[in-house]
Enzyme design. Structure first.
Site, PDB file in Angstrom:
ATOM      1  N   HIS A  33       0.408-117.407  64.582  1.00  0.00           N
ATOM      2  CA  HIS A  33       1.184-118.245  64.088  1.00  0.00           C
ATOM      3  C   HIS A  33       0.712-118.364  62.730  1.00  0.00           C
ATOM      4  CE1 HIS A  33       2.932-119.259  68.154  1.00  0.00           C
ATOM      5  NE2 HIS A  33       1.802-119.513  68.337  1.00  0.00           N
ATOM      6  N   LEU A  34       1.040-117.345  61.974  1.00  0.00           N
ATOM      7  CA  LEU A  34       0.394-117.186  60.337  1.00  0.00           C
ATOM      8  C   LEU A  34       0.935-118.243  59.622  1.00  0.00           C
ATOM      9  CD1 LEU A  34       0.898-113.510  59.774  1.00  0.00           C
ATOM     10  CD2 LEU A  34      -1.125-114.685  60.832  1.00  0.00           C
ATOM     11  N   LYS A  35       2.273-118.717  59.672  1.00  0.00           N
ATOM     12  CA  LYS A  35       2.660-119.865  58.623  1.00  0.00           C
ATOM     13  C   LYS A  35       2.753-121.312  59.171  1.00  0.00           C
ATOM     14  CE  LYS A  35       3.259-117.041  55.464  1.00  0.00           C
ATOM     15  NZ  LYS A  35       4.491-116.597  54.718  1.00  0.00           N
ATOM     16  N   ASN A  36       1.809-121.579  60.034  1.00  0.00           N
ATOM     17  CA  ASN A  36       1.758-123.059  60.653  1.00  0.00           C
ATOM     18  C   ASN A  36       0.925-123.939  59.908  1.00  0.00           C
ATOM     19  OD1 ASN A  36       0.839-124.936  62.631  1.00  0.00           O
ATOM     20  ND2 ASN A  36       2.547-124.362  63.943  1.00  0.00           N
ATOM     21  N   ASP A  75      -1.532-111.405  55.585  1.00  0.00           N
ATOM     22  CA  ASP A  75      -0.824-111.864  54.391  1.00  0.00           C
ATOM     23  C   ASP A  75      -1.723-112.660  53.345  1.00  0.00           C
ATOM     24  OD1 ASP A  75       0.890-113.382  52.962  1.00  0.00           O
ATOM     25  OD2 ASP A  75       1.944-114.451  54.415  1.00  0.00           O
TER      26      ASP A  75
END
Length: 327
Positions: free
Chosen positions: A109-112, A144
């Protein structure tokens, strides 16, 4: 299939349903049965303030379904620290074990944001930086390189563990790989100048006490100019250069450098390789009280090189006492 209501381990807990406003709610949230049941049991253990191993397992289950649930993360952290106090276990080992689990969640969950707040909470209880932490962050940036949440966490990490003297080589690696990495440029500024922020005022020492490291500024100007030459239309180093020069109070020392990328302003900017250089020159000419030259540069930006921001360039012309132009 029910997970908790049919479990002997949870037989002593009376689940608490979510209050949707009555038996016939207007807009009930369509939770899955698995999630609905898990949350009902979480409300029950929170109501009784239970902190136990099964609560950790429950929060892990809920996080696997909804990793953005801030309340679950907070209760998990509180449970973890309460269990450590109660059992007198090794806090560092408990945290490292939690971090190993958290690594996997983070990579899925990269953008949590909540994940990184939890990680910061854990790190704040450690006396020193774990040896695996920076390598893990490198893995995150490999997925990212401009992940805002990871960069925010890394800035906190640098300040909390005083990593100021070891960050620059890594930033240079990132900029060598991608000179357009605006996040790396921002972090470079933070590392070089954020260390000297006065906590009482929020201002830098150079603003408070007029303390400027001239050698550092000179080296950074040279470094930034070299990066601009690699990609003149990259806005990030131009902004970085402006910040450096404004610490000295004037942009004019790099006026000649900017002119290398602009071409002939009097011939409609023929040969211009960078709208950001033209913008930079407009400010230089305004500083020199050359309103006509600055206005011409802004006109070229409005008409030819950046017409989508025509209103902004005309606003800048208005500050010089000049009229608006049509794109």
């Amino acid at each position: 299939m029910a997970k908790y209501s049919e479990s002997e381990e949870w037989a002593d807990v009376v689940p608490i349903p979510q209050n949707e406003g009555g038996p016939n709610p207007l807009a009930a949230i369509a939770y899955s049965e698995e999630y609905r049941e898990a949350m009902e049991y979480l409300r029950a253990v929170m109501a009784s303030d239970e902190k136990s191993e099964r609560v950790l397992e429950l929060t892990e289950h809920i996080i696997s379904m909804n990793p953005a649930h801030y309340t679950v993360w907070l209760y998990r952290a509180n449970t973890l620290f309460e269990l450590q106090k109660r059992t007198q276990s090794d806090l560092k080992e408990d945290i490292l074990e939690e971090l190993r689990w958290l690594d996997g969640v983070s990579l899925r969950h990269l953008k949590n944001y909540q994940i990184w707040h939890h990680r910061q909470t854990l790190m704040s209880h450690l006396p020193s930086l774990p040896s695996t932490e920076l390598s893990f962050l490198a893995r995150m940036f490999a997925k990212d390189a401009k992940n805002y949440h990871v960069w925010s966490y890394r800035q906190w990490l640098v300040r909390h563990f005083s990593l100021w003297d070891t960050e620059l080589p890594y930033i240079e690696t990132l900029l060598a790989a991608d000179v357009r990495n605006n996040s790396a440029w921002n972090h470079r500024w933070f590392v070089l100048f954020g260390q000297h922020i006065d906590p009482s005022s929020g201002k830098g020492m150079d603003e408070v006490g007029n303390i400027i490291d001239e050698d550092l500024i000179d080296k950074e100007v040279e470094y930034t100019q070299a990066k601009i030459r690699l990609a003149p239309q990259n806005q990030s180093p131009w902004n970085y250069l402006r910040g450096l020069l404004r610490k000295r109070g004037s942009l004019l020392e790099c006026k000649g450098f900017a002119e290398e990328f602009v071409g002939d302003v009097d011939r409609d900017g023929k040969g211009c390789r960078s709208s950001h250089a033209l913008d930079f020159l407009a400010d230089c000419w305004a500083e020199e009280k050359e309103a006509a030259k600055a206005g011409k540069a802004l006109e070229l930006l409005a008409k030819r090189f950046d017409p989508i921001r025509k209103n902004y360039w005309n606003y800048r012309r208005g500050l010089l006492g000049l009229g608006a132009v049509d794109a």
